[in-house]
Design a protein around this motif. Structure first.
Motif, PDB file in Angstrom:
ATOM      1  N   LEU A 125      48.554  45.272  78.794  1.00 56.36           N
ATOM      2  CA  LEU A 125      49.794  45.683  79.464  1.00 56.36           C
ATOM      3  C   LEU A 125      51.007  45.520  78.549  1.00 56.36           C
ATOM      4  CD1 LEU A 125      49.167  44.302  83.079  1.00 56.36           C
ATOM      5  CD2 LEU A 125      49.579  46.699  82.453  1.00 56.36           C
ATOM      6  N   ARG A 148      45.650  47.741  83.527  1.00 54.50           N
ATOM      7  CA  ARG A 148      45.522  46.656  84.519  1.00 54.50           C
ATOM      8  C   ARG A 148      44.073  46.232  84.682  1.00 54.50           C
ATOM      9  NH1 ARG A 148      47.899  48.916  89.645  1.00 54.50           N
ATOM     10  NH2 ARG A 148      46.255  47.647  90.558  1.00 54.50           N
ATOM     11  N   PRO A 267      50.729  40.777  86.461  1.00 57.21           N
ATOM     12  CA  PRO A 267      49.405  41.359  86.204  1.00 57.21           C
ATOM     13  C   PRO A 267      48.881  42.165  87.392  1.00 57.21           C
ATOM     14  CG  PRO A 267      49.460  39.063  85.521  1.00 57.21           C
ATOM     15  CD  PRO A 267      50.730  39.321  86.277  1.00 57.21           C
ATOM     16  N   GLU A 268      49.350  41.815  88.588  1.00 58.26           N
ATOM     17  CA  GLU A 268      48.885  42.509  89.779  1.00 58.26           C
ATOM     18  C   GLU A 268      49.357  43.965  89.829  1.00 58.26           C
ATOM     19  OE1 GLU A 268      48.307  40.796  94.185  1.00 58.26           O
ATOM     20  OE2 GLU A 268      47.801  39.865  92.285  1.00 58.26           O
ATOM     21  N   GLY A 270      51.175  45.408  87.177  1.00 65.47           N
ATOM     22  CA  GLY A 270      51.321  45.952  85.826  1.00 65.47           C
ATOM     23  C   GLY A 270      52.779  46.200  85.451  1.00 65.47           C
TER      24      GLY A 270
END
Ligand code: AMP
Ligand code: MG
Length: 349
Positions: A125, A148, A267-268, A270
């Motif tokens: 990412l 992701r 991270p969930e 992106g």
């Protein structure tokens, strides 16, 4: 977007010695040097009875060593241990130094502790957004989804014998959220080993102090105003042998079509984390913990971030929400003094 490039060699930019005579006690002098490393200005200031340049040089050399092992910037380095790990993803395990292994272990521990809000495998990412590169860009939804899918700390294998394996092509580790803290801890260790008893390390706003000040009072550290330029403070924390680390969206960002995109990614989704926080400051003993926790707490947001901090011994935090309210953790309230009372309010105060 502005970005400080690290110099190839160690260049002391500032070298000042300021004598402070104090009665009949030995004269305390301040020795300070600055270099550009880890993508930012690093400054070490030692107060001692003699010239401390040699000790500071050793501390900076240690930082350079850490950068040369752990940078994942292909603009700055042809190869590093972590670039090799990322290049070997999906193919083979790579042996790394104890240094790099220790930082990956700590980063993985924080990934687990935060359920992946902090994720050591964030590299796909980071690379996609071009955060920290000369060419940042807003990715397409398709490429974002693909990146992701490659971010998952549970798939990172740290094997005995300091070997690291990423099981899928395109995966990658990035220790940008934690390595500066490790470098500060290591620099402080080297200074202490050299006999330094009073020092302030300012690694791009991440502060670490050794001891108290020579006059026996604590170091007074300004907490950055997230809505103002670098030298404005919202308040003061007083510390001895501790570190103060702040994460905020203003540290590194780019603007496209009037929208600001910053470097701390969720991270969930992106996307740059968007939890209503202007910044998070962590006060702790070790800078590696403070660094990882400030990034973690920023992604987690106020409620979950505070819960995380309260669950860890000997760590304090100051969360600043976008509505200019400062939310201290339970013990953080004791060590912080608000100075910008006109612009900020203290929650529960
Ligand atoms: P910091 O400035 O310490 O808050 O760390 C931000 C840096 O950590 C970014 O520039 C990335 O290199 C990396 N990073 C961004 N998002 C994350 C995340 N969710 N988990 C771990 N590292 C991250
Ligand atoms: Mg951090």
């Amino acid at each position: 977007m502005t970005r400080l490039r690290s110099a190839v060699f160690l260049i002391p930019l500032v070298a000042s010695i300021v004598g402070v005579a104090s009665g009949c006690r030995p004269t305390i002098v301040e020795t300070s040097d600055q270099v550009f490393r880890l993508g930012t200005a690093l400054r070490i200031s030692v107060r001692s009875t003699g010239d401390a340049h040699a000790a500071i040089d050793r501390a900076f050399s240690r930082v350079v060593e850490i950068e040369q092992k752990m940078s994942v910037s292909e603009d700055d380095y042809e190869t590093t241990e972590l670039l090799e790990v990322n290049r070997a993803a999906g193919r083979e395990p790579v042996a790394v130094s104890p240094d790099t292994y220790a930082v990956l272990e700590a980063a993985l521990r924080y990934s687990e502790l935060t359920g992946g809000a902090f994720d050591v495998t964030i590299w796909p990412l980071v690379r996609l957004w071009g955060i920290g590169s000369d060419d940042p860009r807003v990715p397409t939804a398709e490429r974002l989804a693909a990146a992701r899918n490659l971010v998952d700390y549970r798939r990172l294998e740290l094997r005995p014998g300091e070997t690291v394996y990423l099981p899928a092509d395109g995966m990658g580790v990035d220790v940008g959220g934690i390595a500066k803290g490790y470098a500060a801890d290591e620099a402080a260790r080297i200074l202490r080993d050299a006999g330094v008893e009073h020092a302030l390390l300012d690694f791009g706003g991440n502060i670490m102090v050794i001891g108290d000040k020579p006059d026996g009072t604590p170091w007074r550290i300004g907490v950055q105003d997230p809505f103002d330029d670098r030298n404005q403070y919202i308040g003061i924390v007083e510390i001895v042998d501790r570190t103060v680390v702040t994460s905020g969206p203003y540290e590194r960002y780019f603007v496209e079509d009037g929208v600001r995109y910053h470097h701390i990614l969720d991270p969930e989704t992106g996307q740059p984390a968007d939890t209503g926080l202007a910044q998070v400051t962590i006060i702790a003993q070790h800078s590696i913990d403070a660094d990882a926790l400030s990034t973690s707490a920023y992604v987690l947001g106020l409620e979950r971030g505070l819960a995380l901090v309260e669950s860890i011994d000997d760590v304090e935090a100051l969360f600043v929400t976008e509505d200019r309210v400062i939310h201290p953790s339970s013990r953080g309230a004791d060590s912080f003094r608000l100075t910008a009372e006109e612009d900020y309010t203290l929650a529960g105060g």
